[in-house]
Design an enzyme around this catalytic site. Structure first.
Site, mmCIF file in Angstrom:
data_model
loop_
_atom_site.group_PDB
_atom_site.id
_atom_site.type_symbol
_atom_site.label_atom_id
_atom_site.label_comp_id
_atom_site.label_asym_id
_atom_site.label_seq_id
_atom_site.Cartn_x
_atom_site.Cartn_y
_atom_site.Cartn_z
ATOM 1 N N LYS A 174 0.848 -1.370 -0.080
ATOM 2 C CA LYS A 174 0.012 -0.071 0.132
ATOM 3 C C LYS A 174 0.700 1.237 0.069
ATOM 4 O O LYS A 174 1.569 1.473 0.785
ATOM 5 C CB LYS A 174 -0.760 -0.171 1.250
ATOM 6 C CG LYS A 174 -1.654 1.382 1.425
ATOM 7 C CD LYS A 174 -2.591 1.345 2.443
ATOM 8 C CE LYS A 174 -2.465 2.304 3.599
ATOM 9 N NZ LYS A 174 -3.748 2.179 4.493
HETATM 10 C C1 R5P Z 1 -2.479 4.833 7.714
HETATM 11 O O1 R5P Z 1 -1.388 4.342 8.001
HETATM 12 C C2 R5P Z 1 -3.753 3.942 7.705
HETATM 13 O O2 R5P Z 1 -3.368 2.779 7.842
HETATM 14 C C3 R5P Z 1 -4.958 4.105 7.013
HETATM 15 O O3 R5P Z 1 -5.378 3.041 6.757
HETATM 16 C C4 R5P Z 1 -4.313 4.457 5.582
HETATM 17 O O4 R5P Z 1 -3.665 5.745 5.809
HETATM 18 C C5 R5P Z 1 -5.693 4.621 4.626
HETATM 19 O O5 R5P Z 1 -6.308 5.642 4.921
HETATM 20 P P1 R5P Z 1 -6.700 6.909 4.364
HETATM 21 O O6 R5P Z 1 -7.307 6.670 2.971
HETATM 22 O O7 R5P Z 1 -7.436 7.666 5.230
HETATM 23 O O8 R5P Z 1 -5.225 7.596 4.153
#
Ligand code: R5P
Length: 267
Positions: A174
């Site tokens: 990710k």
């Molecule tokens: C951050 O490390 C968290 O794992 C969140 O799940 C990630 O940032 C994704 O969430 P967002 O789309 O709100 O950034």
């Protein structure tokens, strides 16, 4: 690939489209009761029919989510610092064992690595141990490439962090969407999904998702741009249209508006 590993992965990355809409609601692990997730179950339950996987912590899972749901779980197993500790932020270690992840029937475990930061070595080595243990049980791993506030978010950095995660042995990476994103996906041998980041207007979030998919991403792991939307249920459906159905941002925005109007009319 081991049958169990492949089966768990195919519950998350849908074989029909080879794409995924991961719903990230793990923010509380360092941000506490994030806007929109104060009562996590109230926000998340209506979104579950549209999520290919739900990403959260074991506490959120146990305290807020009904064990009867049929949505694969991506369990966050790293943490250790809060948003208040800016010096140590993202110096993460293991916060949940693989054994407990299996007890919770997780389909994937997620761990943040902090490439280029002061504590990168600790996070990378801890993640490597989680990968070893998870693999022994056929449990896939998601590498979260965390980016510090003062670090440059560009393709060069995302290529490095993503490839590093894959070379450690992660099954999914990710990262964040940046210009020249195709150079990130092309040089990463495992599926790459994008985080959404801070809340931006719906149209821009859909454009970002479209850009990422066009550049080779396997989907999104999106949180705030869904659950902080004016209409989270309409937004996740619009994101699904982009990820799974090839919708353009304009088309997806029309879907968002029409679902939002339908919901308003029902009230
Ligand atoms: C951050 O490390 C968290 O794992 C969140 O799940 C990630 O940032 C994704 O969430 P967002 O789309 O709100 O950034």
């Amino acid at each position: 690939m081991d049958w169990g590993m492949q089966n768990r992965l195919s519950r998350i990355i849908k074989p029909e489209t080879k794409k995924t809409v991961m719903l990230a609601v793990d923010h509380g692990y360092f941000m506490g009761p994030t806007t929109g997730l104060e009562q996590l179950d109230k926000t998340v339950n209506p979104l579950l029919p549209y999520a290919d996987t739900l990403m959260l912590t074991r506490g959120a899972l146990r305290y807020y989510i009904d064990p009867g749901i049929d949505v694969p779980i991506t369990l966050r197993v790293s943490g250790g610092t809060s948003i208040l500790n800016t010096e140590m932020l993202l110096h993460e270690g293991v916060t949940c064992s693989v054994e407990d992840a299996i007890r919770l029937n997780a389909s994937c475990v997620a761990f943040s690595i902090m490439v280029g930061a002061r504590y990168e070595r600790d996070t990378i080595l801890a993640f490597a141990e989680i990968i070893d243990e998870a693999r022994a049980w056929g449990l896939p791993t998601l590498c979260v490439t965390a980016v510090g506030r003062d670090m440059v978010r560009d393709a060069k950095y995302m290529r490095l962090a993503s490839r590093l995660g894959a070379e450690l042995g992660a099954d999914i990476v990710k990262t964040y969407y940046v210009d020249d994103f195709e150079t990130v996906t092309e040089s990463c041998p495992v599926p790459v999904v994008i985080a959404g980041g801070k809340k931006i207007p719906e149209r821009e979030a859909l454009e970002m998702a479209r850009g990422a998919i066009d550049a080779g991403a396997a989907g999104v792991d999106m949180g705030r741009n869904i659950f902080q939307s004016e209409d989270p249920v309409a937004m996740i459906q619009a994101v699904r249209a982009v990820v799974h159905e090839g919708a353009g941002a304009g088309e997806a925005m029309e879907l968002y508006e029409s679902k939002k109007s339908e919901a308003a009319a029902r009230q």
